[in-house]
Enzyme design. Structure first.
Site, PDB file in Angstrom:
ATOM      1  N   CYS A  71      -4.665   2.663  -3.695  1.00  0.00           N
ATOM      2  CA  CYS A  71      -3.460   3.119  -2.998  1.00  0.00           C
ATOM      3  C   CYS A  71      -2.336   2.096  -3.136  1.00  0.00           C
ATOM      4  CB  CYS A  71      -3.737   3.420  -1.524  1.00  0.00           C
ATOM      5  SG  CYS A  71      -4.961   4.708  -1.280  1.00  0.00           S
ATOM      6  N   LYS A  86     -10.700  -0.907  10.105  1.00  0.00           N
ATOM      7  CA  LYS A  86     -10.899  -2.092   9.266  1.00  0.00           C
ATOM      8  C   LYS A  86     -11.296  -3.312  10.107  1.00  0.00           C
ATOM      9  CE  LYS A  86      -7.385  -0.686   5.865  1.00  0.00           C
ATOM     10  NZ  LYS A  86      -8.216   0.030   4.882  1.00  0.00           N
ATOM     11  N   HIS A 124       0.878  -1.179   0.000  1.00  0.00           N
ATOM     12  CA  HIS A 124       0.000   0.000   0.000  1.00  0.00           C
ATOM     13  C   HIS A 124       0.916   1.231   0.000  1.00  0.00           C
ATOM     14  CE1 HIS A 124      -2.835   2.936   1.785  1.00  0.00           C
ATOM     15  NE2 HIS A 124      -3.807   2.102   1.464  1.00  0.00           N
ATOM     16  N   ASP A 151       3.143  -5.010   7.849  1.00  0.00           N
ATOM     17  CA  ASP A 151       1.930  -4.196   7.750  1.00  0.00           C
ATOM     18  C   ASP A 151       0.738  -5.157   7.793  1.00  0.00           C
ATOM     19  OD1 ASP A 151      -0.247  -2.702   7.071  1.00  0.00           O
ATOM     20  OD2 ASP A 151       0.544  -1.962   5.157  1.00  0.00           O
ATOM     21  N   GLN A 154      -4.470  -5.508   6.797  1.00  0.00           N
ATOM     22  CA  GLN A 154      -5.484  -6.378   6.178  1.00  0.00           C
ATOM     23  C   GLN A 154      -5.506  -7.765   6.800  1.00  0.00           C
ATOM     24  OE1 GLN A 154      -7.677  -5.344   3.993  1.00  0.00           O
ATOM     25  NE2 GLN A 154      -6.804  -3.378   3.408  1.00  0.00           N
TER      26      GLN A 154
END
Lengths: 434, 158
Positions: A392, A252, A149, A226, A229
């Site tokens: 993104c 999220k 991202h 990261d 997600q």
């Protein structure tokens, strides 16, 4: 999805934890609304998730009952607010199996969390007495991947510009997997940090991290994952995964926007110089200079998003109540169903893994040469909410030779009927642009 | 809202059969030629608009690009409406189109002025798509200014 009979004595499908999806859906008031005369079909949870009543109730209760600033008041409200805020920190720590709540830094979102690490490097690089693991200069290398991202690209580009270090990256294969073939060259003695996406927000790929972690340890670099997600969708155990930092964001995972998390090993956070200066993050302040609080407070200058953090704690309770294993399995079943269903749409091309293994419930695709904006607009007219654009993650679009993609993403409340509505909607798109 | 208000037949026609597509050199070597490349960062739509002019008349308005049906149809309509027009007239049309797109669906377009551009009236009801429709028109304005055409609105009114 084809179900294969599993021999007796082996783990059966029935052993997998499950939950009542209809009951879960009843917790999310927004799922009852209509869009353009159709029932809402929300397939954009990778963008932001919806919030269950249980989280919204906690948010409201906080403001109606114990609203006060934290970590500075002796009065009752201040004490209760601080307990709620620190209680949320402990809940988040338990959720990711962090050894201590002090390893959980509350941030605004994943972007800010990554920037805190990048700027800690930057600030350390200016101080000769800083921990050498955080000092960067010409000849040093930072490694990311082509499937990041923008929030895990731009902070490192800026850091490398400031310090003279070199940015390198893992490529992506045609199947949308991380290309690890150059691992030993890419991660080497010059590498100071590898910052890698755990699950791609655009390809849905879940990266297997153990080989990379091992290589990072061999060369003495640091590893940031990261998990924006992944933490919302699967169990996360920072001891088991063994990174140095992870970042994720509340919105999220059923919590409000404005609250995110940087988790770091206590020893590393303690070695990092502060980034934002201000109230709360200090030990003592004199006109001639200041000293700083230990982590996590050192990285939480100013009044934090208190109610949002408390609501994140409630979201963690909610997700744990449903069960992260069960959520992961539900999404795996949805993904298998969706990959099969999308394969029936003429002219549809999936970007990323086309099998429900090593991937999550986020599927990007092209429909012939119809522009994603047009795909998304027609779907919206049918109540189907998907994301269109570069997500993104423009380098991924470039990698696959398209300016934009259409993306459907699932969560614990998504149903197979909603995937059917997507497929039916795509037929409508094809009719309009035939 | 019905999606066919957005995707009017005229728009789909211009999208599937664009008019005057492709960047062209000026017929007259003395003409001033300039172009502008605009992108819509949220979706990756791109368009380049080129203007060939003697300062008073826009001899050609050519374009190329990639994007959604709205942005590409809008470029086709832009070419059809403005190529060959006196600059002052062209900017009156430009102003009318911008007004239509900024009107949130409350502006009634004048077909005498906007021709096929009236089909974009429905787009104005979709705030997320207004940028798509305006992309070639904003690139045109930049290109015309670079080619030395006075684009100030007071001149257009006069």
């Amino acid at each position: 999805m084809t179900t294969i009979a599993i021999p007796p004595g082996m783990p059966q499908y029935g052993d997998v934890p499950s939950y009542d999806v209809a009951a879960v859906r009843a917790d999310f008031p927004i799922l009852d609304r209509k869009v353009n005369g159709h029932p809402l079909v929300y397939l954009d949870s990778a963008n932001t998730s919806h919030k269950p009543r249980q989280v919204l109730d906690v948010l409201r209760e906080h403001y109606e009952w114990r609203n006060a600033n934290v970590s500075r008041s002796v009065h009752t409200l201040g004490t209760e607010a601080t307990e709620a805020y620190e209680g949320a920190r402990a809940k988040v720590a338990a959720f990711i199996n962090a050894p201590s709540p002090d390893e959980v830094v509350f941030t605004k979102n994943s972007t800010e969390a990554i920037n805190i690490v990048a700027y800690a490097f930057s600030n350390a690089s200016l101080r000769p007495d800083a921990d050498p693991r955080f000092r960067l200069g010409p000849g040093d290398e930072v490694v990311i991947s082509e499937m990041e991202h923008h929030s895990n690209i731009v902070p490192w580009q800026l850091l490398c510009e400031r310090t003279g270090a070199t940015l390198r990256w893992f490529p992506v294969t045609d199947h949308g997997r991380l290309d690890e073939s150059g691992l030993t060259d890419l991660v080497n003695e010059r590498t100071k940090i590898v910052s890698l996406v755990h699950m791609s927000n655009i390809l849905g790929t879940v990266n297997a991290t153990s080989r990379i972690t091992q290589r990072v340890r061999e060369v003495g670099a640091l590893l940031l994952l990261d998990c924006s997600q992944s933490v919302p969708h699967m169990p996360m155990d920072v001891v088991d995964y063994d990174p140095d930092f992870i970042v994720f964001t509340g919105h999220k995972m059923c919590a409000p926007s404005g609250i995110g998390v940087l988790w770091g090993r206590a020893e590393l956070l303690a070695a990092m110089p502060p980034v934002l200066g201000g109230g709360s993050m200090i030990e003592t302040v004199a006109m001639s200079g200041s000293t700083f609080a230990p982590p996590p407070t050192r990285f939480e200058a100013g009044t934090p998003p208190i109610a949002e953090a408390v609501a994140l704690g409630a979201a963690v309770d909610y997700l744990s109540g449903v069960g992260m294993r069960a959520i992961q399995w539900h999404e795996k079943q949805l993904t298998a169903y969706a990959l099969d269903a999308l394969a029936t749409v003429p002219g549809l091309r999936i970007f990323g893994p086309n099998v429900p293994v090593g991937r999550g419930g986020t599927i990007s695709f092209a429909l012939g040469d119809i522009h994603p904006h047009d795909v998304g607009q027609v779907l919206d007219s049918l109540g189907v909410q998907v994301r269109v654009g570069h997500h993104c993650a423009r380098p991924v679009c470039t990698r696959f030779g398209v300016p934009a993609m259409t993306r459907a993403s699932f969560y614990l409340y998504t149903t197979t009927e909603e995937i059917d509505a997507l497929v039916a909607g795509l037929e409508q798109v094809r009719k309009v642009f035939a | 809202m019905q999606v066919d208000q957005l995707y009017q037949e005229i728009i789909l026609d211009h999208y599937k059969h664009p008019h005057g597509r492709g960047l062209r050199d000026a017929d007259d070597p003395a003409a001033s030629v300039a172009e502008a490349h605009h992108v819509n960062p949220t979706c990756g739509d791109e368009v380049t608009v080129r203007v060939a002019t003697d300062g008073a008349v826009l001899h050609d308005v050519s374009y190329d690009g990639y994007g959604c049906s709205i942005s590409q149809a809008s470029a086709s309509v832009l070419h059809e409406l403005l190529a060959g027009r006196p600059a002052a007239e062209a900017f009156a049309v430009h102003a009318a189109f911008v007004e239509l797109m900024s009107g949130r669906g409350e502006v009634t377009p004048d077909e005498e002025v906007l021709g096929d551009g009236v089909a974009f009236a429905g787009v104005a009801r979709y705030p997320a798509r207004v940028k798509c429709a305006l992309l070639p028109w904003m690139a045109f304005k930049d290109a015309a200014a670079r080619a030395g055409v006075d684009t100030s609105p007071t001149e257009v009114q006069g």
